[in-house]
Design an enzyme around this catalytic site. Structure first.
Site, PDB file in Angstrom:
ATOM      1  CE  LYS A  99     -85.099 -22.223  21.192  1.00  0.00           C
ATOM      2  NZ  LYS A  99     -85.651 -23.214  20.177  1.00  0.00           N
ATOM      3  N   PRO A 153     -96.647 -40.211  25.383  1.00  0.00           N
ATOM      4  CG  PRO A 153     -97.666 -42.115  26.298  1.00  0.00           C
ATOM      5  CD  PRO A 153     -98.062 -40.930  25.316  1.00  0.00           C
ATOM      6  CD  GLU A 185     -81.661 -32.186  17.231  1.00  0.00           C
ATOM      7  OE1 GLU A 185     -81.092 -32.907  16.914  1.00  0.00           O
ATOM      8  OE2 GLU A 185     -81.556 -31.491  18.535  1.00  0.00           O
ATOM      9  CB  CYS A 193     -83.938 -27.418  22.351  1.00  0.00           C
ATOM     10  SG  CYS A 193     -83.312 -27.125  20.854  1.00  0.00           S
TER      11      CYS A 193
END
EC number: 1.1.1.22
Length: 435
Positions: free
Chosen positions: A205, A253, A153, A261
């Site tokens: 995936k 971090p 994204e 996802c």
């Protein structure tokens, strides 16, 4: 090629627009009338850089069509992508009801030999279930394929148009030839189309996302330990990232991973492993570590104010789970907001893209500011939650002047600790100093 994409969510919309961009005739079908009406006017239900231009251009050219008539969209397609949602069930497994509903429709309405592609992230064995749902109604030959997406994204168009690799699971030569033809324009620079059996493609995936989630949780725990032993996680990250066996990606971090996802896929893979008698202890630990990390920013704010947050005004810079998206699914900001409000603080937030989606989810429980400095006005502390570019180099003098107290909690390690302290800020970050 005549392509149908069923589902106009994040994946379906990107797939449809990108395939239309390379000259295919694409129909994107969805049962949500409001969403389709908006798309016909080039109003997108998601924020993704560049996607609106793709949709507008290809609709104008007649290569991209949106409809709620799923049977008609299926009828003459050569390739059908199933890109509907697979939300997690209560037990963490992927809910396939929407996928199987599309399969049923394909069986009833496909009128020519067709390749049926599972594009949604689905557990191993889903293609078999889809085929079983199609078969009782099918009057034409169909060929199953699994083609998992690897779209980040905020960078989805580049990921689709210039992929590192294309993974395709097939079981017939017909499907292999069709998928090779479809993806040929995207791999002209030599990146591979990796053909494999369907179960391996389905697993690939999940394995990829689980590995990336593992790296994130690992570095978050290293960062937390760095605070305890006086080490600097930025230097540790550079030290291990320069090792060619490890590499530098996904070693930053932060406040924990979120989005559509990683949380869902880790849960689903854990659930599958338990069902098949091969429990994955490492992934369960990854999931647990991520949930703990989402509380880290609240802990830091609490420490700064000695546990006294009632009546405090806290400014949040960023709401989306990552920059360049409006996706609030599993966002660490939601956890932080809930904790701050429960502690009696008030919250004012700014985000370049996700404020509308946040308001849809939690209403006016918090305030929403037009600018980042407006959010910080009169606040007892400013917290960086999302690493949008516009937050990377703020006017620190202006920020200090508008804050009630010069406190900055940096959940993305955007700023230099030494500089911040020299400017008079009380500064906390992740893994670079005080616990």
């Amino acid at each position: 090629m005549k392509i149908t994409v069923v589902g106009t969510g994040y994946v379906g919309l990107v797939v449809g627009a990108c395939l239309a961009e390379t000259g295919n005739d694409v129909i994107c079908a969805d049962v949500d009338q409001g969403k389709v009406d908006g798309l016909k006017k080039n109003v997108l239900p998601i924020y993704e850089p560049g996607l609106e231009e793709y949709v507008e251009r290809n609709q104008a050219a007649g290569r991209l069509v949106f409809t709620t008539d799923v049977p008609s969209a299926i009828r003459d397609a050569e390739v059908i992508f199933i890109a509907v949602g697979t939300p997690p069930d209560e037990d963490g497994s992927a809910d396939l009801k929407h996928v199987l509903a599309v399969a049923d429709s394909i069986g009833k309405h496909a009128a020519r030999e067709v390749v049926v592609v599972t594009k949604s992230t689905v557990p191993v064995g889903t293609a078999e279930k889809v085929a079983a749902a199609i078969r009782p109604h099918a009057t034409v030959p169909f060929h199953m394929s699994s083609n998992p997406e690897f779209l980040k994204e905020g960078a989805a168009l580049d990921d689709f148009m210039k992929p590192d690799r294309v993974v395709v699971g097939v079981e017939t030569e017909f499907a292999r030839e069709r998928m090779a033809e479809l993806y040929a324009p995207f791999v002209r620079t030599g990146k591979p189309i990796i053909f494999m059996d369907i179960p391996s493609a389905e697993m690939t995936k999940y394995a990829a996302n689980a590995m990336l989630a593992t790296r994130i949780s690992f570095m978050n725990e290293i960062a937390n330990l760095c605070e305890k032993v006086g080490a600097n996680v930025d230097l540790v990250r550079k030290g291990i990232g320069s090792d060619s066996r490890i590499g530098p990606a996904f070693l930053f971090p932060g406040p924990g991973y979120g989005g559509s996802c990683f949380p869902k896929d880790v849960k689903a893979l854990v659930r599958t492993s338990e069902e098949r008698g091969a429990p994955m202890g490492v992934l369960k630990a990854v999931e647990d570590a991520n949930e703990k990390q989402k509380h880290r920013l609240f802990q830091k704010i609490t420490e700064v104010f000695g546990g006294q947050l009632k009546g405090r005004r806290i400014a949040l810079w960023g709401l989306a789970f990552k920059a360049n998206t409006d996706d609030m699914r599993e966002s660490p900001a939601l956890v932080l907001i809930e904790e701050l409000l429960t502690a009696g603080a008030t919250v004012v937030a700014h985000d370049p893209a996700a404020m509308h989606e946040t308001r849809r989810r939690i209403g006016d429980a918090i305030g929403y500011a037009k600018t980042s400095y407006e959010a910080a006005q009169g606040a007892d502390a400013m917290v960086v939650v999302t690493d949008w570019n516009e937050y990377r180099f703020p006017d620190f003098a202006r920020l200090k002047s508008v804050l009630k107290q010069p406190v900055v909690v940096d959940g993305r390690n955007l700023y230099d600790p030494t500089k911040m302290e020299s400017l008079g800020f009380t500064y906390r970050s992740i893994g670079r100093g005080r616990a």
